[in-house]
Design a protein around this motif. Structure first.
Motif, PDB file in Angstrom:
ATOM      1  N   UNK A  18      -7.340  16.292  -4.604  1.00 27.40           N
ATOM      2  CA  UNK A  18      -7.914  17.481  -5.235  1.00 27.40           C
ATOM      3  C   UNK A  18      -8.123  18.592  -4.201  1.00 27.40           C
ATOM      4  N   UNK A  19      -8.456  18.194  -2.971  1.00 26.42           N
ATOM      5  CA  UNK A  19      -8.664  19.171  -1.902  1.00 26.42           C
ATOM      6  C   UNK A  19      -7.339  19.676  -1.333  1.00 26.42           C
ATOM      7  N   UNK A  20      -6.224  19.135  -1.826  1.00 24.73           N
ATOM      8  CA  UNK A  20      -4.911  19.588  -1.381  1.00 24.73           C
ATOM      9  C   UNK A  20      -4.460  18.981  -0.068  1.00 24.73           C
ATOM     10  N   UNK A  21      -5.076  17.881   0.332  1.00 23.98           N
ATOM     11  CA  UNK A  21      -4.701  17.217   1.580  1.00 23.98           C
ATOM     12  C   UNK A  21      -3.469  16.353   1.316  1.00 23.98           C
ATOM     13  N   UNK A  22      -2.481  16.465   2.180  1.00 20.48           N
ATOM     14  CA  UNK A  22      -1.294  15.614   2.075  1.00 20.48           C
ATOM     15  C   UNK A  22      -1.681  14.204   2.503  1.00 20.48           C
ATOM     16  N   UNK A  23      -1.402  13.241   1.637  1.00 20.29           N
ATOM     17  CA  UNK A  23      -1.807  11.865   1.921  1.00 20.29           C
ATOM     18  C   UNK A  23      -0.646  10.903   1.711  1.00 20.29           C
ATOM     19  N   UNK A  24      -0.686   9.816   2.471  1.00 24.61           N
ATOM     20  CA  UNK A  24       0.201   8.675   2.220  1.00 24.61           C
ATOM     21  C   UNK A  24      -0.689   7.593   1.610  1.00 24.61           C
ATOM     22  N   UNK A  25      -0.519   7.358   0.318  1.00 23.09           N
ATOM     23  CA  UNK A  25      -1.380   6.412  -0.409  1.00 23.09           C
ATOM     24  C   UNK A  25      -0.820   5.001  -0.273  1.00 23.09           C
ATOM     25  N   UNK A  26      -1.014   4.385   0.897  1.00 23.00           N
ATOM     26  CA  UNK A  26      -0.443   3.066   1.127  1.00 23.00           C
ATOM     27  C   UNK A  26      -1.157   1.971   0.332  1.00 23.00           C
ATOM     28  N   UNK A  27      -2.381   2.195  -0.072  1.00 22.16           N
ATOM     29  CA  UNK A  27      -3.084   1.219  -0.907  1.00 22.16           C
ATOM     30  C   UNK A  27      -2.405   1.092  -2.272  1.00 22.16           C
ATOM     31  N   UNK A  28      -2.059   2.239  -2.847  1.00 17.47           N
ATOM     32  CA  UNK A  28      -1.327   2.240  -4.115  1.00 17.47           C
ATOM     33  C   UNK A  28       0.008   1.530  -3.933  1.00 17.47           C
ATOM     34  N   UNK A  29       0.662   1.786  -2.802  1.00 21.05           N
ATOM     35  CA  UNK A  29       1.945   1.145  -2.526  1.00 21.05           C
ATOM     36  C   UNK A  29       1.787  -0.371  -2.486  1.00 21.05           C
ATOM     37  N   UNK A  30       0.722  -0.872  -1.846  1.00 16.72           N
ATOM     38  CA  UNK A  30       0.486  -2.318  -1.806  1.00 16.72           C
ATOM     39  C   UNK A  30       0.301  -2.877  -3.216  1.00 16.72           C
ATOM     40  N   UNK A  31      -0.451  -2.150  -4.050  1.00 18.11           N
ATOM     41  CA  UNK A  31      -0.649  -2.596  -5.428  1.00 18.11           C
ATOM     42  C   UNK A  31       0.681  -2.669  -6.181  1.00 18.11           C
ATOM     43  N   UNK A  32       1.495  -1.632  -6.051  1.00 18.25           N
ATOM     44  CA  UNK A  32       2.790  -1.599  -6.746  1.00 18.25           C
ATOM     45  C   UNK A  32       3.711  -2.674  -6.190  1.00 18.25           C
ATOM     46  N   UNK A  33       3.687  -2.876  -4.885  1.00 20.77           N
ATOM     47  CA  UNK A  33       4.503  -3.916  -4.263  1.00 20.77           C
ATOM     48  C   UNK A  33       4.101  -5.298  -4.774  1.00 20.77           C
TER      49      UNK A  33
END
Length: 164
Positions: free
Chosen positions: A83-98
């Motif tokens: 929401x603050x517009x910070x570029x992020x790498x959401x690796x937690x989401x990636x672990x969930x999807x993996x």
């Protein structure tokens, strides 16, 4: 092409067996995917997160080139950082999807393995013994154990009458 011909061709295509089977497979697969996602997010990941100090895997991220902390020096959640517009790498989401993928892939593997096992059992069955044969005289179908043809009453070869 006329409208009626197009509709007829579409109807033939839509009611073909393999198209319906494919549609059912896609629907069941989608529902199964939701179940696996729920198992991962709601059952598997919370205890793992608890073991790792109360971490919510879905909220793990790496901020790229920005400060991911609030004014009170607490780390922003993933939603707050986005929401603050910070570029992020959401690796937690990636672990969930993996993990979702691994569970689905394992279930598909078990399904294919079970189907292959059933096919091998079917192929391994010995051929069934013949229960009928053809009369050499009239070519009618008769039981294997018959000594005379029921249709033409001819004596069959290999049969020796017993004399009592």
């Amino acid at each position: 092409m006329s409208g009626k011909g197009f509709i007829k061709e579409f109807k033939e295509f839509a009611v073909r067996g393999n198209v319906i089977d494919l549609a059912v497979g896609v629907i069941i697969g989608g529902a199964f995917g939701k179940i696996v996602t729920s198992v991962v997010n709601d059952i598997i990941m919370p205890p793992i997160g608890k073991l790792l100090g109360g971490v919510d895997f879905a909220d793990l991220y790496y901020a790229i080139g920005a400060n991911p902390y609030n004014a009170d020096n607490t780390r922003m959640t993933l939603a707050q950082a986005k929401e603050a517009g910070i570029a992020v790498m959401a690796f937690g989401q990636f672990f969930n999807v993996l993990l979702d993928f691994m569970i689905v892939a394992f279930c598909v593997f078990l399904l294919v393995k079970g189907i292959n096992m059933l096919k091998r059992k079917e192929e391994a069955k010995p051929p069934q013994e013949k229960t009928s044969k053809e009369c050499p005289h009239c070519l009618s179908e008769i039981p294997v154990a018959a000594t005379r043809c029921a249709h033409c009453t001819s004596k069959l070869e290999g049969y020796v009458e017993s004399r009592s």
